[in-house]
Write a protein that holds these residues in place. Structure first.
Motif, short mmCIF file in Angstrom:
data_model
loop_
_atom_site.label_atom_id
_atom_site.label_comp_id
_atom_site.label_asym_id
_atom_site.label_seq_id
_atom_site.Cartn_x
_atom_site.Cartn_y
_atom_site.Cartn_z
N ARG A 1 0.84 -1.21 0.00
CA ARG A 1 0.00 0.00 0.00
C ARG A 1 0.87 1.25 0.00
O ARG A 1 1.99 1.24 0.48
CB ARG A 1 -0.91 0.00 1.22
N GLN A 2 0.32 2.35 -0.49
CA GLN A 2 1.02 3.64 -0.46
C GLN A 2 1.01 4.23 0.94
O GLN A 2 1.93 4.93 1.33
CB GLN A 2 0.37 4.62 -1.44
N ALA A 3 -0.08 3.97 1.70
CA ALA A 3 -0.23 4.54 3.04
C ALA A 3 -1.13 3.61 3.86
O ALA A 3 -1.87 2.80 3.30
CB ALA A 3 -0.87 5.93 2.96
N PRO A 4 -1.06 3.72 5.19
CA PRO A 4 -1.97 2.91 6.02
C PRO A 4 -3.43 3.30 5.78
O PRO A 4 -3.71 4.35 5.19
CB PRO A 4 -1.55 3.26 7.45
N LEU A 5 -4.34 2.48 6.24
CA LEU A 5 -5.77 2.76 6.03
C LEU A 5 -6.24 4.04 6.71
O LEU A 5 -7.03 4.78 6.14
CB LEU A 5 -6.61 1.57 6.54
N PHE A 6 -5.76 4.30 7.91
CA PHE A 6 -6.29 5.41 8.69
C PHE A 6 -5.27 6.51 8.98
O PHE A 6 -5.45 7.29 9.90
CB PHE A 6 -6.90 4.89 9.99
#
Length: 135
Positions: A63-68
């Motif tokens: 992923r590019q960034a975490p979900l939150f």
């Protein structure tokens, strides 16, 4: 959503500890008793955690960034100092003497006993001392 995800992760962790029997300090003590009545259960639980973490990190790093969050927050320090080694040693000694580490101790709070209460008090005093010393 972030708080809910944290709650669900903690609940899953606590259930895993309870189902695997890691809330029983005798299991940990028996794991450390390699010359006596050795219990390998902890090794299998830790092995399962390592495999799960290995797979989980491979999925997360895609992923590019975490979900939150907007970005991953990674530690920047890579050095070993006396505080880190001393803290790790204290953790290990406390775990070996009591049979509890913080996760199982909190998960075991429902069945509060005198040894568990002593460990929790020592843990809180240790946190307080660490804050006082680090100032």
């Amino acid at each position: 959503m972030k708080a809910l995800a944290g709650y669900l992760a903690g609940l899953l962790f606590g259930l895993g500890l309870a189902i695997s029997g890691m809330t029983d300090p005798a299991r940990v003590i028996d794991f450390l008793d390699v010359a006596g009545d050795w219990d390998p259960t902890l090794m299998f639980v830790l092995g399962g955690a390592v495999v799960t973490t290995f797979i989980g990190y491979r999925l997360v790093w895609r992923r590019q960034a975490p979900l939150f969050e907007s970005r991953f927050q990674l530690p920047t320090r890579h050095d070993f100092d006396a505080r880190l080694l001393g803290g790790a040693a204290l953790f290990g000694v406390g775990w070996g003497l009591s049979g509890y580490c913080p996760g199982p101790a909190v998960a075991s709070f429902v069945g509060l006993s005198a040894p568990l209460m002593a460990m929790l008090v020592a843990m809180v005093v240790g946190w307080w001392l660490a804050r006082v010393v680090s100032r």
